[in-house]
Design a protein around this motif. Structure first.
Motif, PDB file in Angstrom:
ATOM      1  N   VAL A   1       0.816  -1.282   0.066  1.00 58.62           N
ATOM      2  CA  VAL A   1      -0.043   0.035  -0.074  1.00 58.62           C
ATOM      3  C   VAL A   1       0.836   1.036   0.001  1.00 58.62           C
ATOM      4  CG1 VAL A   1      -1.849   1.394   1.501  1.00 58.62           C
ATOM      5  CG2 VAL A   1      -2.208  -1.194   0.922  1.00 58.62           C
ATOM      6  N   PRO A   2       2.083   1.395   0.823  1.00 57.92           N
ATOM      7  CA  PRO A   2       2.705   2.568   0.775  1.00 57.92           C
ATOM      8  C   PRO A   2       3.197   2.893  -0.523  1.00 57.92           C
ATOM      9  CG  PRO A   2       2.971   1.492   2.806  1.00 57.92           C
ATOM     10  CD  PRO A   2       2.200   0.591   1.969  1.00 57.92           C
ATOM     11  N   ALA A   3       3.682   1.742  -1.354  1.00 60.16           N
ATOM     12  CA  ALA A   3       4.436   2.084  -2.652  1.00 60.16           C
ATOM     13  C   ALA A   3       3.071   2.580  -3.498  1.00 60.16           C
ATOM     14  CB  ALA A   3       5.063   0.762  -3.110  1.00 60.16           C
ATOM     15  N   LEU A   4       2.130   1.710  -3.633  1.00 59.05           N
ATOM     16  CA  LEU A   4       1.087   2.259  -4.341  1.00 59.05           C
ATOM     17  C   LEU A   4       0.787   3.705  -4.006  1.00 59.05           C
ATOM     18  CD1 LEU A   4      -1.022  -1.063  -4.360  1.00 59.05           C
ATOM     19  CD2 LEU A   4       0.433  -0.219  -6.361  1.00 59.05           C
ATOM     20  N   TYR A   5       0.722   3.994  -2.883  1.00 60.45           N
ATOM     21  CA  TYR A   5       0.149   5.365  -2.365  1.00 60.45           C
ATOM     22  C   TYR A   5       1.188   6.236  -3.245  1.00 60.45           C
ATOM     23  CZ  TYR A   5      -0.776   9.465   0.289  1.00 60.45           C
ATOM     24  OH  TYR A   5      -0.927  10.805   0.396  1.00 60.45           O
ATOM     25  N   ILE A   6       2.299   6.054  -3.078  1.00 57.10           N
ATOM     26  CA  ILE A   6       3.392   7.049  -3.526  1.00 57.10           C
ATOM     27  C   ILE A   6       3.476   7.105  -5.024  1.00 57.10           C
ATOM     28  CG2 ILE A   6       5.957   7.529  -3.917  1.00 57.10           C
ATOM     29  CD1 ILE A   6       6.224   6.370  -0.860  1.00 57.10           C
ATOM     30  N   LEU A   7       3.109   5.949  -5.522  1.00 57.72           N
ATOM     31  CA  LEU A   7       3.042   5.703  -7.236  1.00 57.72           C
ATOM     32  C   LEU A   7       1.626   6.731  -7.697  1.00 57.72           C
ATOM     33  CD1 LEU A   7       4.045   4.579  -9.849  1.00 57.72           C
ATOM     34  CD2 LEU A   7       2.303   2.910  -9.531  1.00 57.72           C
ATOM     35  N   LEU A   8       0.535   6.475  -6.903  1.00 53.59           N
ATOM     36  CA  LEU A   8      -0.714   7.204  -7.353  1.00 53.59           C
ATOM     37  C   LEU A   8      -0.568   8.522  -7.083  1.00 53.59           C
ATOM     38  CD1 LEU A   8      -3.964   6.505  -7.941  1.00 53.59           C
ATOM     39  CD2 LEU A   8      -4.071   6.917  -5.382  1.00 53.59           C
ATOM     40  N   VAL A   9      -0.186   9.154  -5.881  1.00 51.80           N
ATOM     41  CA  VAL A   9      -0.292  10.461  -5.569  1.00 51.80           C
ATOM     42  C   VAL A   9       0.966  11.285  -6.351  1.00 51.80           C
ATOM     43  CG1 VAL A   9       0.236  12.184  -3.627  1.00 51.80           C
ATOM     44  CG2 VAL A   9      -1.106  10.106  -3.398  1.00 51.80           C
ATOM     45  N   PHE A  10       2.019  10.764  -6.510  1.00 49.14           N
ATOM     46  CA  PHE A  10       3.215  11.342  -7.178  1.00 49.14           C
ATOM     47  C   PHE A  10       3.652  11.292  -8.622  1.00 49.14           C
ATOM     48  CE2 PHE A  10       4.035  11.581  -2.579  1.00 49.14           C
ATOM     49  CZ  PHE A  10       4.211  12.745  -2.347  1.00 49.14           C
ATOM     50  N   VAL A  11       2.873   9.996  -9.177  1.00 47.91           N
ATOM     51  CA  VAL A  11       3.128   9.779 -10.513  1.00 47.91           C
ATOM     52  C   VAL A  11       1.838   9.768 -11.396  1.00 47.91           C
ATOM     53  CG1 VAL A  11       3.950   8.038 -12.370  1.00 47.91           C
ATOM     54  CG2 VAL A  11       5.203   8.363 -10.096  1.00 47.91           C
ATOM     55  N   ILE A  12       0.822   9.060 -10.906  1.00 49.31           N
ATOM     56  CA  ILE A  12      -0.332   8.623 -11.877  1.00 49.31           C
ATOM     57  C   ILE A  12      -1.459  10.118 -11.844  1.00 49.31           C
ATOM     58  CG2 ILE A  12      -2.540   7.317 -11.869  1.00 49.31           C
ATOM     59  CD1 ILE A  12      -0.817   4.833 -10.964  1.00 49.31           C
ATOM     60  N   VAL A  13      -1.759  10.411 -10.594  1.00 48.22           N
ATOM     61  CA  VAL A  13      -2.489  11.675 -10.580  1.00 48.22           C
ATOM     62  C   VAL A  13      -1.969  12.875 -11.201  1.00 48.22           C
ATOM     63  CG1 VAL A  13      -3.537  13.413  -8.996  1.00 48.22           C
ATOM     64  CG2 VAL A  13      -3.839  10.848  -8.385  1.00 48.22           C
ATOM     65  N   PRO A  14      -0.765  13.224 -11.145  1.00 44.57           N
ATOM     66  CA  PRO A  14       0.023  14.267 -11.894  1.00 44.57           C
ATOM     67  C   PRO A  14      -0.198  13.874 -13.553  1.00 44.57           C
ATOM     68  CG  PRO A  14       1.373  14.118 -10.189  1.00 44.57           C
ATOM     69  CD  PRO A  14       0.272  12.778 -10.055  1.00 44.57           C
ATOM     70  N   ALA A  15       0.267  12.755 -13.766  1.00 41.90           N
ATOM     71  CA  ALA A  15      -0.069  12.251 -15.236  1.00 41.90           C
ATOM     72  C   ALA A  15      -1.439  12.749 -15.724  1.00 41.90           C
ATOM     73  CB  ALA A  15       0.554  11.022 -15.309  1.00 41.90           C
ATOM     74  N   ILE A  16      -2.541  12.230 -14.996  1.00 38.25           N
ATOM     75  CA  ILE A  16      -3.776  12.680 -15.110  1.00 38.25           C
ATOM     76  C   ILE A  16      -4.006  14.097 -15.513  1.00 38.25           C
ATOM     77  CG2 ILE A  16      -6.185  12.350 -14.558  1.00 38.25           C
ATOM     78  CD1 ILE A  16      -5.581   9.656 -13.085  1.00 38.25           C
ATOM     79  N   PHE A  17      -3.741  14.821 -14.390  1.00 38.08           N
ATOM     80  CA  PHE A  17      -3.862  16.339 -14.679  1.00 38.08           C
ATOM     81  C   PHE A  17      -3.241  16.846 -15.731  1.00 38.08           C
ATOM     82  CE2 PHE A  17      -4.921  16.473  -9.798  1.00 38.08           C
ATOM     83  CZ  PHE A  17      -6.251  16.564 -10.281  1.00 38.08           C
ATOM     84  N   LEU A  18      -1.869  16.252 -16.139  1.00 33.80           N
ATOM     85  CA  LEU A  18      -1.370  16.790 -17.204  1.00 33.80           C
ATOM     86  C   LEU A  18      -2.105  16.517 -18.573  1.00 33.80           C
ATOM     87  CD1 LEU A  18       1.388  18.107 -18.213  1.00 33.80           C
ATOM     88  CD2 LEU A  18       2.536  15.849 -18.463  1.00 33.80           C
ATOM     89  N   GLY A  19      -2.614  15.211 -18.400  1.00 33.49           N
ATOM     90  CA  GLY A  19      -3.297  14.681 -19.593  1.00 33.49           C
ATOM     91  C   GLY A  19      -4.383  15.837 -20.020  1.00 33.49           C
ATOM     92  N   ILE A  20      -5.058  15.883 -18.827  1.00 30.09           N
ATOM     93  CA  ILE A  20      -6.406  17.016 -18.915  1.00 30.09           C
ATOM     94  C   ILE A  20      -6.062  18.216 -19.266  1.00 30.09           C
ATOM     95  CG2 ILE A  20      -7.977  18.020 -17.507  1.00 30.09           C
ATOM     96  CD1 ILE A  20      -8.436  15.756 -15.787  1.00 30.09           C
ATOM     97  N   SER A  21      -4.980  18.612 -19.016  1.00 30.57           N
ATOM     98  CA  SER A  21      -4.379  20.096 -19.473  1.00 30.57           C
ATOM     99  C   SER A  21      -3.934  20.049 -20.985  1.00 30.57           C
ATOM    100  CB  SER A  21      -2.870  20.282 -18.799  1.00 30.57           C
ATOM    101  OG  SER A  21      -2.467  21.468 -19.085  1.00 30.57           O
ATOM    102  N   ALA A  22      -3.492  18.925 -21.387  1.00 30.16           N
ATOM    103  CA  ALA A  22      -3.160  18.775 -22.656  1.00 30.16           C
ATOM    104  C   ALA A  22      -4.514  18.633 -23.748  1.00 30.16           C
ATOM    105  CB  ALA A  22      -2.218  17.491 -22.870  1.00 30.16           C
ATOM    106  N   ALA A  23      -5.376  18.039 -22.899  1.00 27.93           N
ATOM    107  CA  ALA A  23      -6.778  17.773 -23.651  1.00 27.93           C
ATOM    108  C   ALA A  23      -7.581  19.187 -24.071  1.00 27.93           C
ATOM    109  CB  ALA A  23      -7.678  16.771 -22.911  1.00 27.93           C
ATOM    110  N   PHE A  24      -7.139  20.079 -22.920  1.00 34.81           N
ATOM    111  CA  PHE A  24      -7.936  21.544 -22.959  1.00 34.81           C
ATOM    112  C   PHE A  24      -6.905  22.412 -24.003  1.00 34.81           C
ATOM    113  CE2 PHE A  24      -9.965  20.873 -18.836  1.00 34.81           C
ATOM    114  CZ  PHE A  24     -11.298  21.371 -19.284  1.00 34.81           C
ATOM    115  N   ASP A  25      -5.584  22.128 -24.036  1.00 44.54           N
ATOM    116  CA  ASP A  25      -4.937  22.761 -25.265  1.00 44.54           C
ATOM    117  C   ASP A  25      -5.525  22.235 -26.597  1.00 44.54           C
ATOM    118  OD1 ASP A  25      -3.349  24.440 -23.322  1.00 44.54           O
ATOM    119  OD2 ASP A  25      -1.799  22.936 -23.368  1.00 44.54           O
ATOM    120  N   ALA A  26      -5.467  21.077 -26.623  1.00 45.71           N
ATOM    121  CA  ALA A  26      -6.139  20.653 -28.025  1.00 45.71           C
ATOM    122  C   ALA A  26      -7.540  21.192 -28.188  1.00 45.71           C
ATOM    123  CB  ALA A  26      -6.010  19.177 -28.078  1.00 45.71           C
TER     124      ALA A  26
END
Length: 137
Positions: free
Chosen positions: A45-70
């Motif tokens: 769980v701690p490793a998954l939490y770190i992966l989720l909070v610091f990699v996956i969620v920022p990647a999702i927000f970056l993808g949403i930002s790119a979608a708004f740019d498109a």
């Protein structure tokens, strides 16, 4: 100096959000207890939490930002999909008992008791004796 100001304002806003209202102070404490409970039963769980909070969620927000740019439409659709998926997960987790499929209520109670016992040991307190209530007839 830019990074230092970012950290300063992040911490100041955190204090302004969580500290002034007493009931709001329970939110991060409850989240920390829940994360600790799951981590005590599932070591990944701690490793998954770190992966989720610091990699996956920022990647999702970056993808949403790119979608708004498109395209605005693509951004709105992306946000709507993320909100719908999150809402479905929360519905399953809270209303349909998904949290008890991951960790049973008995295991939760056992973990809570173990946490309270460890807290008492750290504080140097003895285990509480059950109180007897006298009933007058």
């Amino acid at each position: 100096i830019h990074i230092a100001l970012c950290h300063l304002f992040f911490n100041l806003f955190g204090v302004l959000i969580w500290f002034p209202v007493p009931i709001m102070r329970r939110v991060p404490l409850g989240a920390a207890r829940l994360l600790g409970l799951y981590a005590s039963f599932f070591r990944v769980v701690p490793a998954l939490y770190i992966l989720l909070v610091f990699v996956i969620v920022p990647a999702i927000f970056l993808g949403i930002s790119a979608a708004f740019d498109a395209s605005i439409t693509a951004g709105v659709v992306a946000v709507a999909n993320i909100v719908a998926l999150f809402s479905l997960f929360e519905f399953w987790w809270i209303c349909r008992g998904g949290c008890y499929r991951v960790l049973s209520e008995a295991a939760r109670e056992e973990g809570k008791n173990a946490l309270e016992q460890a807290d008492r040991e750290l504080r140097g307190q003895q285990e509480e004796e059950p109180r007897q209530i006298e009933v007058q007839v």
